[in-house]
Design a protein around this motif. Structure first.
Motif, short mmCIF file in Angstrom:
data_model
loop_
_atom_site.label_atom_id
_atom_site.label_comp_id
_atom_site.label_asym_id
_atom_site.label_seq_id
_atom_site.Cartn_x
_atom_site.Cartn_y
_atom_site.Cartn_z
N TYR A 229 4.56 6.08 -14.35
CA TYR A 229 3.58 5.66 -15.35
C TYR A 229 3.91 4.29 -15.89
CZ TYR A 229 2.48 10.50 -14.83
OH TYR A 229 2.16 11.70 -14.29
N GLU A 230 2.90 3.70 -16.54
CA GLU A 230 3.08 2.36 -17.11
C GLU A 230 4.27 2.34 -18.04
OE1 GLU A 230 -0.60 1.14 -18.84
OE2 GLU A 230 -1.38 0.49 -16.92
N GLN A 231 4.85 1.16 -18.14
CA GLN A 231 6.04 0.98 -18.96
C GLN A 231 5.81 1.56 -20.35
OE1 GLN A 231 7.19 -3.10 -18.97
NE2 GLN A 231 9.30 -2.55 -18.56
N GLY A 232 6.78 2.30 -20.83
CA GLY A 232 6.70 2.87 -22.16
C GLY A 232 6.11 4.27 -22.17
N ARG B 159 -2.70 -4.17 -9.17
CA ARG B 159 -3.11 -5.13 -10.19
C ARG B 159 -2.45 -4.73 -11.50
NH1 ARG B 159 -6.85 -4.79 -6.75
NH2 ARG B 159 -8.41 -6.26 -6.16
N PRO B 160 -2.16 -5.64 -12.39
CA PRO B 160 -2.46 -7.07 -12.31
C PRO B 160 -1.45 -7.80 -11.42
CG PRO B 160 -1.30 -6.60 -14.35
CD PRO B 160 -1.53 -5.27 -13.66
N VAL B 161 -1.87 -8.96 -10.97
CA VAL B 161 -1.00 -9.84 -10.20
C VAL B 161 -0.62 -10.98 -11.14
CG1 VAL B 161 -0.81 -11.35 -8.20
CG2 VAL B 161 -2.17 -9.25 -8.05
N GLU C 25 1.70 2.50 -13.20
CA GLU C 25 2.07 1.08 -13.15
C GLU C 25 1.66 0.51 -11.80
OE1 GLU C 25 3.17 -2.63 -13.73
OE2 GLU C 25 3.21 -1.15 -15.33
N ARG C 26 0.90 -0.59 -11.83
CA ARG C 26 0.36 -1.14 -10.58
C ARG C 26 0.54 -2.64 -10.48
NH1 ARG C 26 -5.40 0.56 -9.61
NH2 ARG C 26 -4.76 0.55 -7.46
N GLY C 27 1.32 -3.24 -11.37
CA GLY C 27 1.45 -4.69 -11.39
C GLY C 27 2.41 -5.24 -10.35
N VAL C 28 2.18 -6.50 -9.99
CA VAL C 28 3.03 -7.20 -9.02
C VAL C 28 3.27 -8.61 -9.54
CG1 VAL C 28 3.23 -8.05 -6.65
CG2 VAL C 28 1.99 -5.94 -7.09
N ARG D 33 0.83 -1.21 0.00
CA ARG D 33 0.00 0.00 0.00
C ARG D 33 0.86 1.26 0.00
NH1 ARG D 33 -5.72 -0.83 2.13
NH2 ARG D 33 -5.87 -3.08 2.20
N GLU D 34 1.96 1.25 0.76
CA GLU D 34 2.85 2.40 0.79
C GLU D 34 3.54 2.60 -0.56
OE1 GLU D 34 5.33 1.73 4.22
OE2 GLU D 34 3.86 2.68 5.54
N ILE D 35 3.89 1.52 -1.23
CA ILE D 35 4.48 1.62 -2.56
C ILE D 35 3.47 2.18 -3.54
CG2 ILE D 35 5.36 0.29 -4.52
CD1 ILE D 35 6.70 -1.53 -2.40
N GLU D 36 2.22 1.74 -3.44
CA GLU D 36 1.18 2.27 -4.31
C GLU D 36 1.07 3.79 -4.13
OE1 GLU D 36 -2.50 2.17 -6.73
OE2 GLU D 36 -0.46 1.46 -6.77
N ASP D 37 1.07 4.25 -2.89
CA ASP D 37 1.01 5.69 -2.62
C ASP D 37 2.24 6.39 -3.21
OD1 ASP D 37 -1.36 5.36 -1.25
OD2 ASP D 37 -0.42 5.42 0.74
#
Length: 124
Positions: free
Chosen positions: A65-68, A111-113, A82-85, A53-57
């Motif tokens: 931003y998402e890759q690219g 997400r995505p996981v 970017e929110r993937g794990v 959660r802290e990383i998300e913040d």
């Protein structure tokens, strides 16, 4: 802060230069690792969830931003962060334990996981 480093309430987690790759792994002793940092075990998933959660913040504040995509801070607020794990676990991990780890990751909002099952897990 140094590039690639997020300073969090529970310690420091070293991310790659763009903070885009998060890796959670479970080793054969049921210890949890987040980008190489020990974050507890299967008996207490709260620490993992808190770190995520802290990383998300951090990602949202840093504009990662998402890759690219550009890291330009002037992009509109609706540009996806970017929110993937990536989750890596041994094939021998009990199904219930795997579900609990995935649940903790999903509860963090990331997400995505992406799940990888291996013969024997070591830290990423």
């Amino acid at each position: 802060d140094m590039p690639g480093m997020a300073v969090l309430g529970l310690g420091e987690i070293v991310l790659n230069a763009d903070c885009q790759t998060l890796r959670v792994s479970v080793d054969r002793e049921h210890k949890l690792w987040l980008n190489g940092l020990h974050v507890g075990g299967l008996d207490n998933l709260e620490q993992l969830e808190t770190h995520l959660r802290e990383i998300e913040d951090y990602r949202l504040r840093a504009g990662t931003y998402e890759q690219g995509m550009s890291r330009c801070q002037h992009l509109p607020a609706d540009v996806p962060v970017e929110r993937g794990v990536d989750v890596k676990a041994p094939r021998t991990l009990a199904y219930g334990d795997l579900v609990r780890v995935l649940g903790a990751v999903e509860a963090s909002g990331l997400r995505p996981v992406r799940l990888t099952l291996v013969e024997e897990s070591t830290r990423f």
